[in-house]
Design a protein around this motif. Structure first.
Motif, short mmCIF file in Angstrom:
data_model
loop_
_atom_site.label_atom_id
_atom_site.label_comp_id
_atom_site.label_asym_id
_atom_site.label_seq_id
_atom_site.Cartn_x
_atom_site.Cartn_y
_atom_site.Cartn_z
N ALA A 54 44.42 45.83 40.91
CA ALA A 54 43.29 45.74 41.84
C ALA A 54 42.02 45.30 41.13
O ALA A 54 41.26 44.46 41.63
CB ALA A 54 43.08 47.08 42.54
N SER A 57 42.19 41.65 40.43
CA SER A 57 42.21 40.79 41.63
C SER A 57 40.89 40.80 42.39
O SER A 57 40.61 39.86 43.14
CB SER A 57 43.34 41.24 42.57
OG SER A 57 44.58 41.22 41.91
N ALA A 58 40.09 41.84 42.23
CA ALA A 58 38.85 41.99 43.01
C ALA A 58 37.77 41.02 42.53
O ALA A 58 37.80 40.54 41.38
CB ALA A 58 38.34 43.41 42.92
N SER A 88 42.11 46.84 33.17
CA SER A 88 43.52 46.61 33.49
C SER A 88 44.40 46.80 32.26
O SER A 88 45.55 47.25 32.37
CB SER A 88 43.71 45.20 34.06
OG SER A 88 43.30 44.21 33.12
N LYS A 149 51.89 46.28 43.37
CA LYS A 149 51.18 45.03 43.06
C LYS A 149 50.79 44.30 44.35
O LYS A 149 49.66 43.80 44.48
CB LYS A 149 52.05 44.13 42.19
CG LYS A 149 52.05 44.50 40.72
CD LYS A 149 52.92 43.55 39.92
CE LYS A 149 52.77 43.79 38.42
NZ LYS A 149 53.16 45.12 37.99
N SER A 152 47.98 46.20 45.97
CA SER A 152 46.73 46.10 45.21
C SER A 152 46.04 44.76 45.40
O SER A 152 44.81 44.68 45.47
CB SER A 152 47.01 46.34 43.73
OG SER A 152 47.53 47.63 43.51
N ILE A 153 46.82 43.69 45.48
CA ILE A 153 46.24 42.36 45.65
C ILE A 153 45.60 42.22 47.03
O ILE A 153 44.52 41.65 47.17
CB ILE A 153 47.32 41.28 45.43
CG1 ILE A 153 47.74 41.25 43.96
CG2 ILE A 153 46.82 39.90 45.86
CD1 ILE A 153 48.92 40.36 43.67
N ALA A 156 42.43 44.95 47.17
CA ALA A 156 41.77 45.11 45.88
C ALA A 156 40.37 45.69 46.03
O ALA A 156 39.97 46.59 45.28
CB ALA A 156 41.71 43.77 45.15
N THR A 157 39.61 45.20 47.01
CA THR A 157 38.24 45.67 47.19
C THR A 157 38.21 47.15 47.53
O THR A 157 37.41 47.92 46.96
CB THR A 157 37.55 44.87 48.32
OG1 THR A 157 37.57 43.48 47.98
CG2 THR A 157 36.11 45.33 48.50
N VAL A 160 39.27 49.28 44.36
CA VAL A 160 38.24 49.32 43.32
C VAL A 160 37.05 50.15 43.77
O VAL A 160 36.46 50.89 42.98
CB VAL A 160 37.81 47.89 42.93
CG1 VAL A 160 36.63 47.92 41.98
CG2 VAL A 160 38.97 47.14 42.29
#
Length: 200
Positions: A54, A57-58, A88, A149, A152-153, A156-157, A160
C-alpha cells in the motif's frame, strides 16, 4: 549503506526475538494450539506485506488535501509515501520474510509434536503429515499475500491513511514519535535555486 546496516541489525534482533518467543510458546502448547500459532504468524506476515504494498502504491496528492483539512494522520501518511522504499522494505522484507521463515520452523515443530502424539513410530505417516502441513503453510502464505496485494493496490490510500492515524495516535496519546518532521532535502534545494534566480 547506513540504512542497509541498520536494517540488517534490526532484522537480526527481530528474528532472534520472534524465533525465541515462537519456540517457547510452541514447546508449552499442544499441537492444536501450535497450529494456531503458526497461522497467526502467517497472518502477521500477510498484514505487513499489505502495508508495504500500500505504501509503495499510494500517491501523495490525496493526503495533501486531507492535511489541508486537518485530518488526523494525513501528514504521517505523506511521510510514509515519501519514504515508501524504506517503509515497504521494513514491512515486506524484514517482517514479511521473518514471518515466512519462522512459520516454516514453527510448522516443523508442530508436525513433530503431532507425530509424537498420534503417529509415533510410523515413518511413512510422519513424511505424509510433514509434507501436507508444509504445503498448507506455503499455500496459505502465498495465497494470502496474493489476495493482500490486490487489496492493497486498490485501497492504498485508505490503508496508508489508517497507518498514518495509528502513528498519529502513538505520537499524541503515547508520546512515541516515529517521524522527526524534517523537510525533504530536495525541497530545500529547490527553494535555494528559486531564491538565487529571483536575486538575479
Amino acid at each position: 549503506m547506513r540504512w542497509s546496516i541498520f536494517i540488517f541489525a534490526v532484522t537480526f534482533a527481530l528474528s532472534c526475538a520472534i524465533s525465541i518467543t515462537s519456540t517457547t510458546l510452541l514447546e508449552g502448547f499442544a499441537w492444536g494450539a501450535g497450529m494456531l500459532v503458526v497461522f497467526a504468524i502467517i497472518l502477521v506476515g500477510i498484514f505487513f506485506d499489505m502495508m508495504g504494498i500500500a505504501a509503495a502504491s499510494a500517491v501523495e496528492k490525496p493526503f495533501h488535501a486531507m492535511a489541508a483539512e486537518r485530518v488526523h494522520g494525513a501528514r504521517h501518511a505523506i511521510y510514509i509515501v515519501r519514504n515508501a522504499d524504506k517503509f515497504s522494505n521494513f514491512c515486506n522484507d524484514v517482517i514479511g520474510d521473518i514471518a515466512g521463515v519462522i512459520s516454516g520452523t514453527a510448522s516443523a515443530l508442530v508436525v513433530l509434536k503431532l507425530v509424537n502424539s498420534m503417529f509415533q513410530g510410523h515413518s511413512v505417516l510422519y513424511t505424509i503429515v510433514s509434507v501436507l502441513f508444509t504445503a498448507l503453510v506455503s499455500a496459505l502464505t502465498v495465497g494470502g499475500k496474493a489476495v493482500g496485494k490486490s487489496f492493497s493496490i486498490h485501497y492504498a490510500t485508505e490503508i496508508v491513511l489508517a497507518i498514518g492515524k495509528f502513528f498519529y495516535f502513538l505520537e499524541r496519546r503515547c508520546g512515541i514519535r516515529l517521524f522527526n518532521g524534517r523537510k525533504n532535502k530536495s525541497n530545500g534545494k529547490r527553494g535555494s535555486k528559486r531564491a538565487a534566480r529571483s536575486n538575479q
